[in-house]
Design a protein around this motif. Structure first.
Motif, PDB file in Angstrom:
ATOM      1  N   THR A 130       0.215  32.716  10.534  1.00 54.82           N
ATOM      2  CA  THR A 130      -0.773  33.382   9.670  1.00 54.82           C
ATOM      3  C   THR A 130      -0.275  34.730   9.152  1.00 54.82           C
ATOM      4  OG1 THR A 130      -1.820  34.393  11.604  1.00 54.82           O
ATOM      5  CG2 THR A 130      -2.704  32.270  10.833  1.00 54.82           C
ATOM      6  N   VAL A 131       0.992  35.009   9.318  1.00 53.88           N
ATOM      7  CA  VAL A 131       1.561  36.295   8.929  1.00 53.88           C
ATOM      8  C   VAL A 131       2.050  36.243   7.477  1.00 53.88           C
ATOM      9  CG1 VAL A 131       3.447  37.906   9.437  1.00 53.88           C
ATOM     10  CG2 VAL A 131       2.207  36.825  11.301  1.00 53.88           C
ATOM     11  N   ASP A 132       1.919  37.357   6.768  1.00 55.40           N
ATOM     12  CA  ASP A 132       2.378  37.470   5.379  1.00 55.40           C
ATOM     13  C   ASP A 132       3.824  37.955   5.362  1.00 55.40           C
ATOM     14  OD1 ASP A 132       2.738  37.884   2.668  1.00 55.40           O
ATOM     15  OD2 ASP A 132       1.407  39.627   2.563  1.00 55.40           O
ATOM     16  N   PHE A 133       4.732  37.108   4.874  1.00 55.27           N
ATOM     17  CA  PHE A 133       6.147  37.469   4.788  1.00 55.27           C
ATOM     18  C   PHE A 133       6.486  38.170   3.478  1.00 55.27           C
ATOM     19  CE2 PHE A 133       6.237  33.607   7.533  1.00 55.27           C
ATOM     20  CZ  PHE A 133       6.615  34.240   8.699  1.00 55.27           C
ATOM     21  N   GLY A 134       5.574  38.166   2.531  1.00 61.30           N
ATOM     22  CA  GLY A 134       5.801  38.811   1.245  1.00 61.30           C
ATOM     23  C   GLY A 134       6.793  38.061   0.385  1.00 61.30           C
ATOM     24  N   ASP A 135       6.840  38.462  -0.865  1.00 62.76           N
ATOM     25  CA  ASP A 135       7.795  37.916  -1.828  1.00 62.76           C
ATOM     26  C   ASP A 135       8.549  39.068  -2.462  1.00 62.76           C
ATOM     27  OD1 ASP A 135       7.078  35.182  -1.560  1.00 62.76           O
ATOM     28  OD2 ASP A 135       5.307  35.534  -2.790  1.00 62.76           O
ATOM     29  N   PRO A 136       9.841  39.208  -2.159  1.00 63.86           N
ATOM     30  CA  PRO A 136      10.623  40.287  -2.759  1.00 63.86           C
ATOM     31  C   PRO A 136      10.627  40.175  -4.285  1.00 63.86           C
ATOM     32  CG  PRO A 136      11.833  39.283  -0.970  1.00 63.86           C
ATOM     33  CD  PRO A 136      10.637  38.416  -1.246  1.00 63.86           C
ATOM     34  N   THR A 137      10.991  41.248  -4.928  1.00 65.29           N
ATOM     35  CA  THR A 137      10.970  41.295  -6.393  1.00 65.29           C
ATOM     36  C   THR A 137      12.253  40.779  -7.010  1.00 65.29           C
ATOM     37  OG1 THR A 137      11.710  43.593  -6.303  1.00 65.29           O
ATOM     38  CG2 THR A 137       9.325  43.223  -6.444  1.00 65.29           C
ATOM     39  N   ILE A 161      10.527  31.863   4.133  1.00 72.26           N
ATOM     40  CA  ILE A 161      10.942  33.193   3.700  1.00 72.26           C
ATOM     41  C   ILE A 161      11.729  33.015   2.404  1.00 72.26           C
ATOM     42  CG2 ILE A 161      12.430  35.165   4.206  1.00 72.26           C
ATOM     43  CD1 ILE A 161      10.193  35.199   6.091  1.00 72.26           C
ATOM     44  N   TYR A 162      11.246  33.600   1.328  1.00 65.73           N
ATOM     45  CA  TYR A 162      11.969  33.581   0.055  1.00 65.73           C
ATOM     46  C   TYR A 162      12.862  34.813  -0.009  1.00 65.73           C
ATOM     47  CZ  TYR A 162       8.557  30.032  -1.035  1.00 65.73           C
ATOM     48  OH  TYR A 162       7.790  28.904  -0.992  1.00 65.73           O
ATOM     49  N   ALA A 163      14.049  34.656  -0.583  1.00 69.40           N
ATOM     50  CA  ALA A 163      15.021  35.740  -0.696  1.00 69.40           C
ATOM     51  C   ALA A 163      15.178  36.447   0.649  1.00 69.40           C
ATOM     52  CB  ALA A 163      14.609  36.709  -1.793  1.00 69.40           C
ATOM     53  N   PRO A 164      15.691  35.738   1.663  1.00 67.91           N
ATOM     54  CA  PRO A 164      15.714  36.272   3.025  1.00 67.91           C
ATOM     55  C   PRO A 164      16.508  37.563   3.215  1.00 67.91           C
ATOM     56  CG  PRO A 164      16.934  34.203   2.897  1.00 67.91           C
ATOM     57  CD  PRO A 164      16.270  34.399   1.581  1.00 67.91           C
ATOM     58  N   ASP A 165      17.428  37.869   2.333  1.00 69.68           N
ATOM     59  CA  ASP A 165      18.241  39.074   2.495  1.00 69.68           C
ATOM     60  C   ASP A 165      17.703  40.279   1.733  1.00 69.68           C
ATOM     61  OD1 ASP A 165      20.033  37.685   4.127  1.00 69.68           O
ATOM     62  OD2 ASP A 165      21.176  36.987   2.402  1.00 69.68           O
ATOM     63  N   THR A 218      14.338  42.981   0.712  1.00 69.79           N
ATOM     64  CA  THR A 218      13.043  43.524   1.112  1.00 69.79           C
ATOM     65  C   THR A 218      12.412  44.376   0.017  1.00 69.79           C
ATOM     66  OG1 THR A 218      14.132  45.409   2.163  1.00 69.79           O
ATOM     67  CG2 THR A 218      13.616  43.503   3.576  1.00 69.79           C
ATOM     68  N   THR A 219      13.017  44.420  -1.149  1.00 68.29           N
ATOM     69  CA  THR A 219      12.513  45.223  -2.253  1.00 68.29           C
ATOM     70  C   THR A 219      11.091  44.805  -2.603  1.00 68.29           C
ATOM     71  OG1 THR A 219      14.760  45.349  -3.124  1.00 68.29           O
ATOM     72  CG2 THR A 219      12.975  45.990  -4.613  1.00 68.29           C
ATOM     73  N   GLY A 220      10.191  45.778  -2.602  1.00 67.47           N
ATOM     74  CA  GLY A 220       8.807  45.517  -2.977  1.00 67.47           C
ATOM     75  C   GLY A 220       7.927  45.046  -1.830  1.00 67.47           C
ATOM     76  N   LEU A 221       8.444  45.016  -0.606  1.00 68.73           N
ATOM     77  CA  LEU A 221       7.662  44.560   0.536  1.00 68.73           C
ATOM     78  C   LEU A 221       7.069  45.728   1.316  1.00 68.73           C
ATOM     79  CD1 LEU A 221      10.021  41.775   1.953  1.00 68.73           C
ATOM     80  CD2 LEU A 221       8.138  41.539   0.329  1.00 68.73           C
ATOM     81  N   THR A 222       5.955  45.461   1.991  1.00 74.03           N
ATOM     82  CA  THR A 222       5.339  46.469   2.853  1.00 74.03           C
ATOM     83  C   THR A 222       6.079  46.508   4.188  1.00 74.03           C
ATOM     84  OG1 THR A 222       3.794  44.945   3.893  1.00 74.03           O
ATOM     85  CG2 THR A 222       3.077  45.981   1.814  1.00 74.03           C
ATOM     86  N   ASP A 223       5.813  47.541   4.977  1.00 74.91           N
ATOM     87  CA  ASP A 223       6.423  47.627   6.308  1.00 74.91           C
ATOM     88  C   ASP A 223       6.005  46.446   7.177  1.00 74.91           C
ATOM     89  OD1 ASP A 223       7.717  49.984   5.643  1.00 74.91           O
ATOM     90  OD2 ASP A 223       6.204  51.273   6.583  1.00 74.91           O
ATOM     91  N   GLU A 224       4.747  45.995   7.054  1.00 76.14           N
ATOM     92  CA  GLU A 224       4.261  44.861   7.831  1.00 76.14           C
ATOM     93  C   GLU A 224       4.985  43.572   7.435  1.00 76.14           C
ATOM     94  OE1 GLU A 224       2.104  46.926   6.120  1.00 76.14           O
ATOM     95  OE2 GLU A 224       1.485  48.098   7.869  1.00 76.14           O
ATOM     96  N   GLN A 225       5.226  43.388   6.149  1.00 72.91           N
ATOM     97  CA  GLN A 225       5.939  42.198   5.683  1.00 72.91           C
ATOM     98  C   GLN A 225       7.394  42.219   6.154  1.00 72.91           C
ATOM     99  OE1 GLN A 225       5.043  42.741   1.536  1.00 72.91           O
ATOM    100  NE2 GLN A 225       3.407  41.201   1.576  1.00 72.91           N
ATOM    101  N   ILE A 226       8.006  43.386   6.131  1.00 68.36           N
ATOM    102  CA  ILE A 226       9.387  43.516   6.610  1.00 68.36           C
ATOM    103  C   ILE A 226       9.450  43.215   8.106  1.00 68.36           C
ATOM    104  CG2 ILE A 226      11.281  45.142   6.989  1.00 68.36           C
ATOM    105  CD1 ILE A 226      10.415  46.473   4.300  1.00 68.36           C
ATOM    106  N   ALA A 227       8.471  43.712   8.868  1.00 68.90           N
ATOM    107  CA  ALA A 227       8.426  43.435  10.309  1.00 68.90           C
ATOM    108  C   ALA A 227       8.224  41.932  10.557  1.00 68.90           C
ATOM    109  CB  ALA A 227       7.313  44.246  10.965  1.00 68.90           C
ATOM    110  N   ALA A 228       7.386  41.280   9.760  1.00 66.32           N
ATOM    111  CA  ALA A 228       7.160  39.838   9.902  1.00 66.32           C
ATOM    112  C   ALA A 228       8.439  39.066   9.606  1.00 66.32           C
ATOM    113  CB  ALA A 228       6.033  39.388   8.975  1.00 66.32           C
ATOM    114  N   ARG A 229       9.173  39.486   8.585  1.00 65.37           N
ATOM    115  CA  ARG A 229      10.442  38.831   8.243  1.00 65.37           C
ATOM    116  C   ARG A 229      11.458  39.007   9.363  1.00 65.37           C
ATOM    117  NH1 ARG A 229      12.485  38.203   2.940  1.00 65.37           N
ATOM    118  NH2 ARG A 229      10.820  37.442   1.626  1.00 65.37           N
ATOM    119  N   THR A 230      11.468  40.166   9.984  1.00 61.25           N
ATOM    120  CA  THR A 230      12.366  40.405  11.115  1.00 61.25           C
ATOM    121  C   THR A 230      12.034  39.461  12.258  1.00 61.25           C
ATOM    122  OG1 THR A 230      12.662  42.722  10.490  1.00 61.25           O
ATOM    123  CG2 THR A 230      13.159  42.137  12.776  1.00 61.25           C
TER     124      THR A 230
END
Length: 165
Positions: free
Chosen positions: A100-107, A131-135, A137-149
């Motif tokens: 249920t976590v938001d991984f975000g979509d980089p720009t 995870i789209y564009a896994p490498d 993090t441009t345009g992501l929130t700190d929470e989305q970056i933490a979720a991707r990690t």
């Protein structure tokens, strides 16, 4: 229903990639004869799709893990092995937590994706983490970056837990 849709989507993607990709994506591990109740469908499938411009043709999974811990790794060649039960149980818990976590979509676009498919026998318990564009993090929130990690750690942990038989 979701499982069938994902399978059809993967087949269509592989058809566009060329005939050689179909052969790389579809090998089934040997089924044990001692336990006919073990499902032929993997519990976990880890897949990495390259950047859109990358000429990679073997678009199959990197790792498939079955509910009994058997695993098949497809990195340079097919390797049979297993995962320890504690690693599998921890991965199930973390996957459910990430469902249920938001991984975000980089720009950025056309930068590939990584997928962890968790498909237990009960379809209502499935989780499909993407995870789209896994490498990037441009345009992501700190929470989305933490979720991707957390996603990357889970993906890496599953690959590293593989033990050759």
């Amino acid at each position: 229903m979701m499982r069938g849709t994902k399978t059809v989507l993967l087949v269509v993607l592989l058809m566009f990639a060329g005939g050689g990709a179909m052969a790389a994506a579809s090998p089934e591990p040997d089924q044990p004869t001692s336990n006919p109740d073990v499902a032929a469908t993997p519990l976990f499938t880890l897949t990495t799709f390259p950047n859109a411009w990358h000429p990679k043709r073997d678009l199959g999974p990197q790792l498939q893990i079955f509910s009994d811990g058997r695993a098949v790794k497809y990195v340079d060649a097919r390797a049979n092995g297993h995962l320890p039960r504690e690693a599998l149980d921890a991965a199930i818990a973390e996957t459910k937590s990430l469902a249920t976590v938001d991984f975000g979509d980089p720009t950025v676009t056309d930068q590939g994706s990584q997928i962890i498919d968790y498909m237990p026998q009960s379809p209502d318990q499935e989780a499909h983490l993407v995870i789209y564009a896994p490498d990037f993090t441009t345009g992501l929130t700190d929470e989305q970056i933490a979720a991707r990690t957390r996603f990357h750690n889970l993906y890496r942990t599953l690959l590293d837990a593989f033990i050759h038989d």
